[in-house]
Design an enzyme around this catalytic site. Structure first.
Site, PDB file in Angstrom:
ATOM      1  N   ALA A 158       0.832  -1.207   0.000  1.00  0.00           N
ATOM      2  CA  ALA A 158       0.000   0.000   0.000  1.00  0.00           C
ATOM      3  C   ALA A 158       0.865   1.254   0.000  1.00  0.00           C
ATOM      4  CB  ALA A 158      -0.911  -0.007   1.224  1.00  0.00           C
ATOM      5  N   ALA A 161       3.103  -2.599   3.487  1.00  0.00           N
ATOM      6  CA  ALA A 161       3.337  -1.214   3.061  1.00  0.00           C
ATOM      7  C   ALA A 161       4.485  -1.136   2.067  1.00  0.00           C
ATOM      8  CB  ALA A 161       3.649  -0.334   4.270  1.00  0.00           C
ATOM      9  N   CYS A 162       4.280  -0.422   0.965  1.00  0.00           N
ATOM     10  CA  CYS A 162       5.325  -0.266  -0.049  1.00  0.00           C
ATOM     11  C   CYS A 162       6.610   0.292   0.551  1.00  0.00           C
ATOM     12  CB  CYS A 162       4.830   0.653  -1.169  1.00  0.00           C
ATOM     13  SG  CYS A 162       6.115   1.138  -2.357  1.00  0.00           S
ATOM     14  N   TYR A 163       6.488   1.317   1.376  1.00  0.00           N
ATOM     15  CA  TYR A 163       7.672   1.979   1.925  1.00  0.00           C
ATOM     16  C   TYR A 163       8.193   1.293   3.185  1.00  0.00           C
ATOM     17  CZ  TYR A 163       7.233   5.614  -1.533  1.00  0.00           C
ATOM     18  OH  TYR A 163       7.187   6.286  -2.734  1.00  0.00           O
ATOM     19  N   LYS A 210      14.436   4.619   2.890  1.00  0.00           N
ATOM     20  CA  LYS A 210      13.758   4.635   1.593  1.00  0.00           C
ATOM     21  C   LYS A 210      13.146   5.999   1.307  1.00  0.00           C
ATOM     22  CE  LYS A 210      10.491   1.827  -1.109  1.00  0.00           C
ATOM     23  NZ  LYS A 210       9.775   0.527  -1.116  1.00  0.00           N
TER      24      LYS A 210
END
Length: 264
Positions: free
Chosen positions: A75, A145-147, A161
């Site tokens: 996400a 979570a993407c990050y 990141k």
């Protein structure tokens, strides 16, 4: 004649995802690059996350729209703190023929170079470095979570990141999407929207950084977009001029000096 660089200021992530889908719904004939800025927060889920949260729940919990993307991954919380880019090329383009990691590498290294030009100590993570990070973070509560994790050729600054990547490969073309954190996102809002514990927001803040946090000031969208466009032009061998100072803002064309005033 100056090159037109589209920077679309959108109210909902649905607009960005609809544009991406539309470009890949027919054979791509030539490379395209589009930048996205966001008026308000929204959540974008990876293609395998449809069961994570419903649009109704996200709106109820955090008052923000929720969209799905064709690419995988975790996400993403989009919003005024992010500049995103969609790069689309034909399947016959060298950018696409080299495989998934080639596309990621070209975009990631381009972002890293632009960030270094701004004074940020950034680099794209190699596959070996990404594998080590994934092994270290196995079992992490942030896999949704993407990050919250790292993949090959995503960008870090001082070990944190700052740029996330996603890709869609179809018979009609290839899309690589990227999101740069200009300032710190509202991680607690993301956790509320998808029903994750508040502690995950603290972990996301520890694992990520932004241009504003690294520099002590936030660069304008045109400053970043112009540098990125130049690098992307070299990558996809666009025939348009790299010295553009004209932007598309909604339905208006604006000069870079005016863009600085509108987009700060």
């Amino acid at each position: 004649m100056s090159e037109l660089i589209p920077i679309s200021l959108i109210a909902s992530p649905h607009e960005e995802q609809a544009w991406n889908r539309q470009q890949l719904s027919v054979p791509v004939s030539e490379p395209q690059v589009r930048f996205w800025a966001y008026e308000a927060p929204g959540v974008v889920l990876g293609c395998s996350q449809s069961g994570l949260v419903s649009a109704v729940d996200a709106a109820h919990r955090a008052g923000m729209p929720l969209a799905g993307r064709q690419a995988g991954g975790g996400a993403v919380l989009v919003g005024p703190w992010m500049l995103s880019v969609s790069v689309i090329v034909p399947v016959t383009h060298p950018f696409a023929l080299g495989g998934a990691l080639t596309g990621y590498r070209q975009i990631g290294e381009g972002f890293a170079a632009v960030l270094r030009d701004l004074g940020i100590d950034a680099h794209a993570v190699t596959p070996e470095q990404a594998k080590s990070a994934q092994e270290r973070d196995a079992g992490s509560s942030l896999q949704w979570a993407c990050y919250g994790g790292l993949s090959p050729w995503e960008v870090v600054a001082n070990g944190k990141k700052i740029v996330g990547l996603a890709q869609v490969r179809r018979r009609t073309g290839v899309l690589v999407a990227a999101g740069l954190l200009l300032s710190r996102p509202d991680w607690p809002d993301l956790c509320r929207a998808v029903g994750k514990p508040a502690g995950d927001a603290d972990l996301l803040a520890l694992r990520t950084t932004s241009c504003a946090e690294e520099l002590g000031w936030e660069p304008t969208l045109p400053e970043v977009a112009i540098g990125l466009r130049r690098h992307l032009q070299e990558t996809i061998r666009s025939s348009t001029s790299p010295d553009s100072r004209v932007f598309s803002f909604g339905n208006r064309l604006i000069q870079n000096s005016e863009a600085d005033e509108l987009l700060v």
